[in-house]
Motif scaffolding. Structure first.
Motif: not given
Length: 333
Positions: A2-11, A38-40
């Motif tokens: 879930a954290g990775s998904q949020k990070q991807k949306f923001l990026a 960006m490492g995503i």
């Protein structure tokens, strides 16, 4: 996850906001590559789904056909608006060079990096000299607080002097005043206030104010010395009657005869609501309400003979005396 998904949306939002516009869309493969930098990790199909989700949430992300890709649509400010704001900042003498650069950098962040580059500063940050008072924004903030809370302020007021062939700033006076408004006039920022010794308004250049403190003492009510009340002070109405920010005690109706060539200058100064009447084929008369002061005399003289004072006689005498004094300097050359 879930954290990775949020990070991807923001990026993804950051990339689209900073690196795209209608002339510079990014395709799904390009977005995947930038996210990877960006490492995503992200797949192309996921980008389609994420963009669709962002659009459904209300973000104005549009799709381009040629070249194919996505770009950020509507922004808070259009580029012409940003240019106008940047030009205003660069031409404002009271804003320091350092603060000019900081503010324009913030403006650049309100659009894509491509359009933001059009706001880039050169070494010449202004068409006019810049003030060096770095504390001016704290002064402005404190003055707004004092005005809103109807509190007096105390400050040191500085003036320029020449010492050893160099121009420098030196403390001239200390004032305790009741502040009422901050106004922009002719590229300068002023405080409109009342100095307790007099029953009139006084004006102070913000860039010349130092060591300011907000006092607990309440401001003087406006109706004690003016036609305004505390809740209906109309700064635009007041400024329209003040020339060059010269304060004055005597306010009167002024009648002028103006050449038709002066009409544009008159509208620039007073707007289109002034009362005008034809005088002859080449001139007209106008009635204004204004303070009789040096600023008004200077404005009349700046019209190079195109404006003649009809009333009041004391204003006509001030213009005559000023011209006579100037003629004394140049009459024998």
């Amino acid at each position: 996850m879930a954290g990775s998904q949020k990070q991807k949306f923001l990026a993804l939002l950051q990339i689209l906001y900073e690196q795209t516009d209608e002339e510079h869309p990014l395709s799904a493969p390009q977005l995947v590559a930038l996210l990877s930098e960006m490492g995503i990790p992200c797949e192309r199909k996921a980008v389609y789904r994420d963009v669709e989700a962002l659009v459904s949430f209300g973000f104005d992300i549009l799709q381009s056909v040629s070249p194919p890709g996505y770009f950020w649509g509507r922004r808070l400010f259009e580029l012409p608006e940003l240019r106008m704001l940047a030009d205003s900042i660069k031409s404002s003498g009271f804003i320091t060079e350092k603060k000019t650069r900081e503010m324009i950098e913030k403006l650049r962040r309100l659009t894509s990096k491509y359009k933001g580059s059009e706001l880039e500063l050169t070494n010449d940050t202004s068409v006019r000299p810049k003030n060096n008072n770095e504390g001016i924004f704290y002064t402005i903030d404190s003055l707004h607080y004092a005005i809103q809370n109807k509190r007096k302020v105390h400050f040191s007021y500085y003036r320029h002097i020449i010492r050893n062939g160099k121009i420098m700033s030196q403390k001239s006076h200390e004032f305790t005043v009741s502040p009422y408004a901050l106004v922009w006039n002719d590229g300068k920022y002023y405080l409109i206030a009342n100095y307790h010794k007099y029953d009139n308004f006084s004006h102070y250049r913000i860039d010349r104010i130092r060591q300011m403190n907000v006092l607990m003492e309440p401001s003087r009510p406006l109706n004690q010395f003016s036609r305004y009340n505390d809740d209906d002070f109309d700064e635009n109405d007041y400024i329209s009657e003040v020339f060059g920010m010269y304060a004055g005690n005597v306010e009167d109706y002024v009648y002028l005869r103006c050449d038709t060539d002066c009409l544009e200058h008159l509208i620039d100064r007073f707007g289109q609501e002034v009362f005008c009447e034809a005088y002859d084929e080449d001139s007209f008369t106008v009635r204004i309400k204004a303070f009789i002061n040096e600023g008004l005399v200077s404005w009349i003289m700046a019209q190079r003979g195109g404006v003649q004072v009809i009333y009041p006689p004391e204003l006509a005498e001030q213009v005559r005396s000023t011209l006579t004094a100037m003629l004394g300097f140049y009459g024998n050359t």
